[in-house]
Design an enzyme around this catalytic site. Structure first.
Site, mmCIF file in Angstrom:
data_model
loop_
_atom_site.group_PDB
_atom_site.id
_atom_site.type_symbol
_atom_site.label_atom_id
_atom_site.label_comp_id
_atom_site.label_asym_id
_atom_site.label_seq_id
_atom_site.Cartn_x
_atom_site.Cartn_y
_atom_site.Cartn_z
ATOM 1 N N ASN A 12 0.850 -1.188 0.000
ATOM 2 C CA ASN A 12 0.000 0.000 0.000
ATOM 3 C C ASN A 12 0.891 1.246 0.000
ATOM 4 O OD1 ASN A 12 -1.495 2.274 0.971
ATOM 5 N ND2 ASN A 12 -3.089 0.893 1.702
ATOM 6 N N ASP A 14 -0.212 4.480 -0.049
ATOM 7 C CA ASP A 14 -0.948 5.686 0.356
ATOM 8 C C ASP A 14 -0.064 6.708 1.058
ATOM 9 O OD1 ASP A 14 -3.201 4.392 -0.536
ATOM 10 O OD2 ASP A 14 -4.075 4.063 1.447
ATOM 11 N N HIS A 15 0.790 6.199 1.953
ATOM 12 C CA HIS A 15 1.492 7.156 2.818
ATOM 13 C C HIS A 15 2.741 7.751 2.187
ATOM 14 C CE1 HIS A 15 -1.637 6.747 5.618
ATOM 15 N NE2 HIS A 15 -1.509 5.436 5.646
ATOM 16 N N HIS A 48 -5.694 3.543 -1.722
ATOM 17 C CA HIS A 48 -7.012 3.892 -1.182
ATOM 18 C C HIS A 48 -7.298 5.328 -1.601
ATOM 19 C CE1 HIS A 48 -9.683 4.080 2.730
ATOM 20 N NE2 HIS A 48 -10.330 4.475 1.648
ATOM 21 N N ARG A 50 -9.295 8.076 -1.007
ATOM 22 C CA ARG A 50 -10.285 8.527 -0.017
ATOM 23 C C ARG A 50 -11.146 9.659 -0.561
ATOM 24 N NH1 ARG A 50 -10.414 7.472 5.317
ATOM 25 N NH2 ARG A 50 -8.927 5.956 6.119
ATOM 26 N N ARG A 54 -7.018 12.800 0.987
ATOM 27 C CA ARG A 54 -5.943 13.237 1.880
ATOM 28 C C ARG A 54 -4.567 12.732 1.437
ATOM 29 N NH1 ARG A 54 -7.514 9.851 7.284
ATOM 30 N NH2 ARG A 54 -9.505 10.893 6.892
ATOM 31 N N HIS A 55 -4.551 11.631 0.687
ATOM 32 C CA HIS A 55 -3.232 11.158 0.216
ATOM 33 C C HIS A 55 -3.253 10.854 -1.289
ATOM 34 C CE1 HIS A 55 -5.167 7.409 1.416
ATOM 35 N NE2 HIS A 55 -4.857 7.517 2.703
ATOM 36 N N GLU A 75 -8.735 0.413 -3.257
ATOM 37 C CA GLU A 75 -9.620 0.479 -2.086
ATOM 38 C C GLU A 75 -10.516 1.706 -2.214
ATOM 39 O OE1 GLU A 75 -6.964 -1.614 1.387
ATOM 40 O OE2 GLU A 75 -6.868 0.559 1.217
ATOM 41 N N THR A 105 -7.734 6.744 10.574
ATOM 42 C CA THR A 105 -7.494 5.662 9.633
ATOM 43 C C THR A 105 -8.752 4.788 9.614
ATOM 44 O OG1 THR A 105 -5.975 3.872 9.021
ATOM 45 C CG2 THR A 105 -6.363 4.203 11.378
ATOM 46 N N THR A 106 -8.731 3.711 8.823
ATOM 47 C CA THR A 106 -9.947 2.910 8.670
ATOM 48 C C THR A 106 -10.288 2.196 9.982
ATOM 49 O OG1 THR A 106 -9.294 2.567 6.395
ATOM 50 C CG2 THR A 106 -11.084 1.191 7.225
ATOM 51 N N GLU A 156 -11.063 -9.223 2.931
ATOM 52 C CA GLU A 156 -9.811 -8.859 3.594
ATOM 53 C C GLU A 156 -10.138 -8.623 5.057
ATOM 54 O OE1 GLU A 156 -7.182 -6.001 1.738
ATOM 55 O OE2 GLU A 156 -6.497 -5.269 3.699
ATOM 56 N N HIS A 196 -3.927 -4.223 7.680
ATOM 57 C CA HIS A 196 -4.082 -2.989 8.457
ATOM 58 C C HIS A 196 -3.241 -3.062 9.737
ATOM 59 C CE1 HIS A 196 -6.007 0.931 8.875
ATOM 60 N NE2 HIS A 196 -5.676 0.758 10.143
ATOM 61 N N GLY A 197 -2.339 -2.119 9.830
ATOM 62 C CA GLY A 197 -1.504 -2.005 11.030
ATOM 63 C C GLY A 197 -0.439 -3.081 11.168
ATOM 64 N N GLY A 218 1.143 -1.148 4.363
ATOM 65 C CA GLY A 218 1.554 0.139 3.833
ATOM 66 C C GLY A 218 2.345 0.996 4.789
ATOM 67 N N HIS A 219 1.682 1.444 5.864
ATOM 68 C CA HIS A 219 2.274 2.448 6.739
ATOM 69 C C HIS A 219 3.657 2.038 7.244
ATOM 70 C CE1 HIS A 219 2.676 4.823 10.503
ATOM 71 N NE2 HIS A 219 2.138 5.767 9.744
#
Ligand SMILES: CC(=O)[C@@H](O)[C@H](O)COP(=O)(O)O
Ligand SMILES: NCC(=O)COP(=O)(O)O
Length: 247
Positions: A12, A14-15, A48, A50, A54-55, A75, A105-106, A156, A196-197, A218-219
């Protein structure tokens, strides 16, 4: 010779875009990150888009659709704007996620059971555009059953609660929930992904769950890339999950 257990890494990006948007610059470019990730062993690229942009921006998605060598996992929230955009882009994979404007975040998974008709229509419409749809849900048997009932090919499982657990006992409980969710999903004929995370210190027990298809991360990758570079960050994560899946 035994066959290796296959586990895929969806990267991912995104960041990477978060950092760019923080200053409104042209750098760092998420498209460059995606191509580097593919070279380093990513099996797919997740973005993603959004509602609040935002990203990731619309243009990023359009360019990625043209240059990716692997496949895009797009996403999106279940909105008419996003549905129409996905129908133009036609990503190989679309993951339907819940979205609220103010969230950091989600938070939590999509309530498929509570809105079966609406999600079913979205899955059908995206399938007609050639997209394989997954539903980003909590590892809750009710949500898994509903996902299978409406004919989604994949889910997922949201691993955020596992990642945020504050004690050994809570971590074990959340991991067991994910493990049970994977088994339950597979028994309902679903492809089961998770994400996620997840980071370098918590990913192995999830990657070791039998039958899990793909992890979207991702993050933590973007954070680690600050110190080792994006290709190295992806390669390290890929090695970690493949080893865990084959232990
Ligand atoms: C659905 C999901 O888990 C990811 O897309 C994640 O949401 C991306 O990061 P942000 O939530 O920070 O936008
Ligand atoms: N769907 C989860 C995802 O794409 C990555 O989430 P995170 O690793 O950025 O928390």
């Amino acid at each position: 010779m035994t066959e290796a257990n296959r586990i895929l890494l969806g990267v991912n990006i995104d960041h990477v875009a978060t950092l760019r948007q923080a200053r409104g610059t042209r750098y760092p470019d998420p498209v460059k990150a995606a191509l580097d990730a593919e070279e380093a062993g990513a099996d797919g690229i997740t973005v993603h888009l959004r509602e609040d942009r935002r990203h990731i921006q619309d243009r990023d998605v359009r360019v990625l659709a043209e240059v990716l060598q692997t496949r895009m996992n797009f996403e999106m929230g279940v909105t008419e704007e996003m549905m129409a955009f996905a129908e133009i882009i036609r990503p190989a994979h679309v993951c339907l996620v819940p979205e609220t404007r103010q969230e950091l975040t989600t938070e939590g998974g999509l309530d498929v059971a509570g809105q079966e008709a609406r999600i079913h229509a979205a899955v059908q419409r995206l399938a007609a555009a050639g997209c394989e749809v997954s539903l980003f849900i909590d590892a809750d048997p009710r949500q898994i059953e509903a996902s299978a009932r409406i004919g989604a090919p994949a889910i997922e499982l949201h691993t955020g609660r596992y990642a945020d657990a504050h004690s050994v006992a809570e971590t074990a409980l959340e991991l067991a929930r994910i493990r049970d969710g994977v088994e339950f999903g597979l028994s309902h004929g679903l492809i089961v992904n998770a994400g996620h995370g997840l980071h370098y210190h918590n990913v192995e027990p999830v990657a070791a769950i039998a039958g899990i298809n793909e992890l979207n991360i991702g993050h933590a990758l973007v954070a680690h890339a600050l110190f080792v570079g994006f290709k190295q960050a992806v390669a390290e994560m890929k090695a970690l999950i493949v080893a865990a899946a084959n232990r």
